[in-house]
Design an enzyme around this catalytic site. Structure first.
Site, short mmCIF file in Angstrom:
data_model
loop_
_atom_site.label_atom_id
_atom_site.label_comp_id
_atom_site.label_asym_id
_atom_site.label_seq_id
_atom_site.Cartn_x
_atom_site.Cartn_y
_atom_site.Cartn_z
N GLY A 276 40.19 23.80 44.46
CA GLY A 276 41.12 24.68 43.74
C GLY A 276 40.97 26.13 44.17
N GLY B 98 34.30 24.62 45.23
CA GLY B 98 33.54 24.11 44.11
C GLY B 98 32.42 23.21 44.54
N ASP C 158 36.50 28.15 36.59
CA ASP C 158 35.86 27.52 35.43
C ASP C 158 34.44 28.00 35.20
OD1 ASP C 158 38.13 26.03 35.01
OD2 ASP C 158 37.39 24.26 36.05
N GLU D 147 40.54 22.59 27.96
CA GLU D 147 41.36 21.41 28.22
C GLU D 147 40.56 20.12 28.15
OE1 GLU D 147 42.99 21.35 32.15
OE2 GLU D 147 41.21 22.25 33.04
N ARG E 87 45.02 30.95 37.18
CA ARG E 87 44.61 31.03 38.58
C ARG E 87 45.38 32.11 39.34
NH1 ARG E 87 41.50 26.82 40.32
NH2 ARG E 87 41.63 24.86 39.18
N ARG F 229 50.47 56.14 56.70
CA ARG F 229 50.15 57.13 55.67
C ARG F 229 48.72 56.93 55.18
NH1 ARG F 229 54.78 57.83 51.46
NH2 ARG F 229 55.55 59.01 53.23
N GLN G 72 42.02 56.77 33.66
CA GLN G 72 40.87 55.91 33.94
C GLN G 72 40.10 55.55 32.66
OE1 GLN G 72 38.78 57.66 37.67
NE2 GLN G 72 40.29 59.16 37.02
N ARG H 89 23.04 65.32 35.54
CA ARG H 89 23.43 64.42 34.46
C ARG H 89 23.62 62.99 34.95
NH1 ARG H 89 26.17 66.05 30.11
NH2 ARG H 89 27.87 64.63 30.63
#
Length: 807
Positions: A35, A132, A180, A278, A315, A586, A685, A759
């Site tokens: 998949g 998978g 999954d 499912e 998906r 560009r 942002q 910082r």
């Protein structure tokens, strides 16, 4: 852990390969199988470019194992050599550009024999498999059979004796591509985070219409054998009920569920969301479908109930920033693993995994065996074992959901006389802060505390502007951005330490204070801790939860809000790059937030396919700018198909080389080759709704924080000491996630790692700076990427309870 050899040896070997004539270099091929999942293209792009950088000839195998087998001359065209420009412009695409297919022929020895013949013709003995457990199992079987397959090809005259010697062994490196997240050994698989984005977007949209009409919605998500998507979705959208195969309900689930929904309506809740995987079943193994759940609610309760089956929507779409970064990191490690295997052919097939925030190489066979054991446990109705095999991440998610899904306070909920905890938000707003508040409040109440929220940070604290936070009052906060309590970028010192101490002394039964925020929160904790000797009222436990898009707080690799900001930046970059389609060449110069910390610029650059990212931590000057201009001009002149470039700059990277200055340099020096545009992204942002990662991370941090207060304040709810020893460093700490998982560290341990002037955490301790060479390599610069991955067995992956992983 053991590595095949040191990084210096690997670099020497890489340099030697790159000096060889092209036809003499080893060949590597990458393919996707099973998949599809979002993020695969990011991994393909990184494999190709990292492979070329390491001195390999790189091939793309189209249509998975089917393309590897092929059919005569036409089939051989499914294995094509790749160049740098061939994978340009694919990082933002979902699915897989080289196709994926399940192959029945590869399951036969004849099919594998034909595949071996096609690979040897091109000199390919290194495979990167993205798929998978079935795809990875097939690859390892192929590796084991390879010597006998080559011997048979020699006997048939299909290969020469020299080819048999040169291509005597096959090396495999796997990456798990599956929405999954059903593969044991990795915290996240490629595509899972993007699938969660699709699910949460749908849940948020459904929540508004369900609330308008007082409806119940049943959401079916993917997960035939694994309930991860359903579980995390339920956490992120505050679902009323959850059905997953690893922890199925009893056969009386219709009555249990309906009673829960009735109580929810009685308490004024206008919507109900039920999430089912499912593959949901009950304890007897009977299937529980979305339609069955709907019919049960409609018949028993007469509620207006609808079903939404998301299906393959999960998906689709563009990959999230997390999946793009995961694909890049895993692909780089996979290529380096193959490089190591060439020096040590005895190494087993590996799968590149993610353990907390560390890349890990695990034996492929061991991971596949454990993954299959989970399914076998479910089939045998041994559900406790199936949950255990899923790992600590799954266990913790499940335990958190059970606690937070309750409709009301526990029976022993405290009154005004009970121990009190304060929540103070400090610094700029960041998405996910509200989810942390919800988790902290509910867990704190469960632990016997009364929780008060402070309106408007330390300014509100000295004005005694408090808000009681009940179980019900924090309902629905998980999906909201901004700050529900209000926040200001004012530290405790700026308000006045004495004023803060006086305000705390007036809070009845005060037992601790939680600070949610960025570097201002961290600085305030340091200030308050150091003032304890002169201000006894400050000697109460204090904890910081890092929450800032800048991700600049010491003691943690990730802060709440940073992932949401990364996704916002990445989506904007995609749109900016798309605007150049069909125009002249560009280059875009984009400014990101982050203060002095270059996290956002670097990670957004890697996720967006940038050519360079200028940050404070990595010094740059005019010579660097001009070199990057020349580099872009050269790439656009070469046959790379490059039509656009992307340069990112952190907002405080350099006071003299401003974004406008960088834009003008590129515009002037690029004349005749490319045009230039400038964009300052600004506060967009910080906006939007929290990403699934931030919702989950904030929830885990909130639960962890509440449990920390319970541990520090020893004893039961009654009899806890009002204060702690002023010298107790453990009572002033920060919760964070690092390579090994979540942990709580005293603030005194982090002072040496902190640059208070800029910082942020000291640059030499920042994990993400190690990814900057990878960004340059993928943009065709010459750089040195040193892997920090470890190689271990699955059994050695267990973590101590205090180091539990966050996702």
């Amino acid at each position: 852990c053991t590595m095949a050899y040191q990084a210096s040896t690997r670099k020497s070997f890489t340099d030697a390969l790159r000096m060889l004539p092209l036809h003499e270099r080893p060949a590597l091929a990458v393919f996707t199988s099973g998949g599809d999942s979002q993020g695969m293209n990011s991994a393909i792009r990184a494999v190709v470019r990292m492979g070329l950088y390491c001195g390999f000839r790189v091939y793309l195998i189209y249509e998975g194992y089917e393309g590897m087998i092929g059919d005569g001359e036409d089939g051989q065209e499914m294995i094509k050599e790749a160049n740098w420009g061939l994978v340009s412009g694919i990082i933002q695409l979902g699915g897989t550009v080289i196709g994926s297919a399940r192959s029945a022929r590869f399951r036969t020895r004849e099919g594998r024999l034909q595949a071996a013949r096609n690979l040897i013709r091109r000199g390919i003995t290194n495979l990167v498999v993205i798929g998978g457990d079935g795809s990875l199992t097939g690859a390892d079987l192929f590796r084991q059979e390879w010597p006998s397959l080559v011997d048979k090809l020699l006997k048939e005259g299909a290969v020469t004796e020299k080819q048999r010697r040169d291509y005597a062994s096959l090396h495999i490196a796997g990456m798990v591509g599956s929405i999954d997240n059903d593969f044991c050994g990795t915290d996240m698989t490629i595509g899972t985070d993007s699938a969660l984005h699709r699910i949460i977007e749908a849940c948020d949209a459904i929540a508004t219409t369900a609330q308008s009409h007082q409806r119940a919605f049943v959401m079916e998500v993917m997960g035939r054998h694994c309930g991860y998507l359903a579980l995390v979705s339920a956490l992120c959208c505050e679902a009323d009920f959850l059905f997953i195969p690893e922890e199925p309900p009893g056969t009386d689930w219709p009555d249990v569920m309906c009673n829960h929904l009735i109580k929810a309506r009685q308490r004024g809740k206008r919507l109900n969301i039920i999430i089912a995987a499912e593959g949901a079943i009950d304890t007897e193994g009977n299937a529980i479908s979305a339609n069955l759940i709907r019919d049960t609610i409609s018949q028993k309760l007469k509620y207006d109930t609808r079903v939404t089956v998301l299906g393959h929507v999960q998906r689709g779409g563009a990959p999230s920033a997390f999946d793009r970064l995961l694909g890049c990191r895993m692909a780089a490690e996979a290529v380096l693993a193959l490089l190591d295997a060439r020096q040590n052919p005895e190494l087993p097939s590996i799968v590149v995994s993610l353990d907390a925030n560390q890349a890990v190489r695990l034996p492929l066979v061991e991971c596949v065996a454990r993954t299959k054991a989970v399914n076998e446990a479910i089939q045998a109705k041994n559900y406790a074992q199936s949950v255990e095999l899923r790992g600590k991440s799954f266990i913790n998610n499940l335990a958190t959901y059970r606690t937070l899904k309750k409709l009301h306070s526990p029976a022993n909920a405290c009154s005004d006389s009970c121990p009190t905890l304060l929540i103070v938000m400090v610094g700029a707003p960041a998405c996910g802060a509200n989810a942390c508040v919800r988790a902290f409040v509910r867990t704190g109440i469960s632990n016997g505390f009364r929780v008060l929220g402070v309106n408007g940070g330390f300014d509100g604290l000295v004005k005694a502007s408090f808000r009681p936070l009940s179980w019900e009052s924090v309902s629905g906060l998980t999906s909201s951005g901004g700050s529900c309590l209000g926040t200001k970028r004012i530290t405790a010192e700026e308000v006045g330490i004495a004023a803060v101490a006086e305000a705390l002394s007036k809070v009845e039964n005060l037992r601790g204070m939680l600070l949610i925020g960025g570097f201002e929160a961290f600085s305030s904790l340091v200030q308050l801790f150091q003032a304890r000797p002169s201000q006894p009222a400050l000697a109460v436990p204090m904890l910081v939860v890092p929450c800032t898009i800048s991700n600049n707080v010491p003691g943690t690799d990730f802060s709440i809000g940073a992932d949401t900001a990364l996704n916002e930046i990445t989506q904007i970059i995609d749109k900016i790059k798309q605007s150049a389609v069909g125009t002249q060449r560009r280059v875009f110069v984009v400014e990101t937030m982050g203060g002095y910390c270059g996290y956002l610029a670097t990670l957004a650059g890697l996720a967006g396919g940038a050519d360079a990212a200028y940050i404070k931590e990595d010094k740059f000057d005019l010579a660097v700018l001009l070199d990057d201009v020349r580099h872009l001009k050269q790439k656009m002149h070469d046959d790379c198909g490059l039509q656009r470039g992307l340069i990112l700059r952190n907002e405080l990277a350099n006071e003299n080389y401003s974004t406008d200055f960088v834009y003008r340099v590129f515009k002037e020096e690029g004349k005749g080759v490319f045009d230039c545009r400038s964009n300052v992204l600004g506060h967009m942002q910080q906006g939007g709704t929290p990403s699934p990662y931030d919702r989950n991370l904030a929830t885990k941090f909130g639960v962890k924080a509440a449990d920390w207060f319970s541990r520090v304040l020893s004893g039961g709810a009654a009899g806890r000491p009002a204060t702690v020893d002023e010298s107790a460093t453990a009572s002033a700490a920060i919760v964070g996630i690092t390579k090994r998982g979540t942990s709580v560290r005293p603030v005194t341990e982090l002072l040496s790692d902190t640059d208070f002037k800029l910082r942020m955490q000291r640059p030499d301790t920042q994990w993400w700076l190690k990814l900057r060479p990878l960004l340059r390599i993928l943009a065709k610069h010459d750089s040195v990427y040193e892997s920090d991955s470890v190689q271990r067995t699955l059994s050695a992956q267990g973590l101590a309870e205090e180091d539990e992983i966050a996702l």
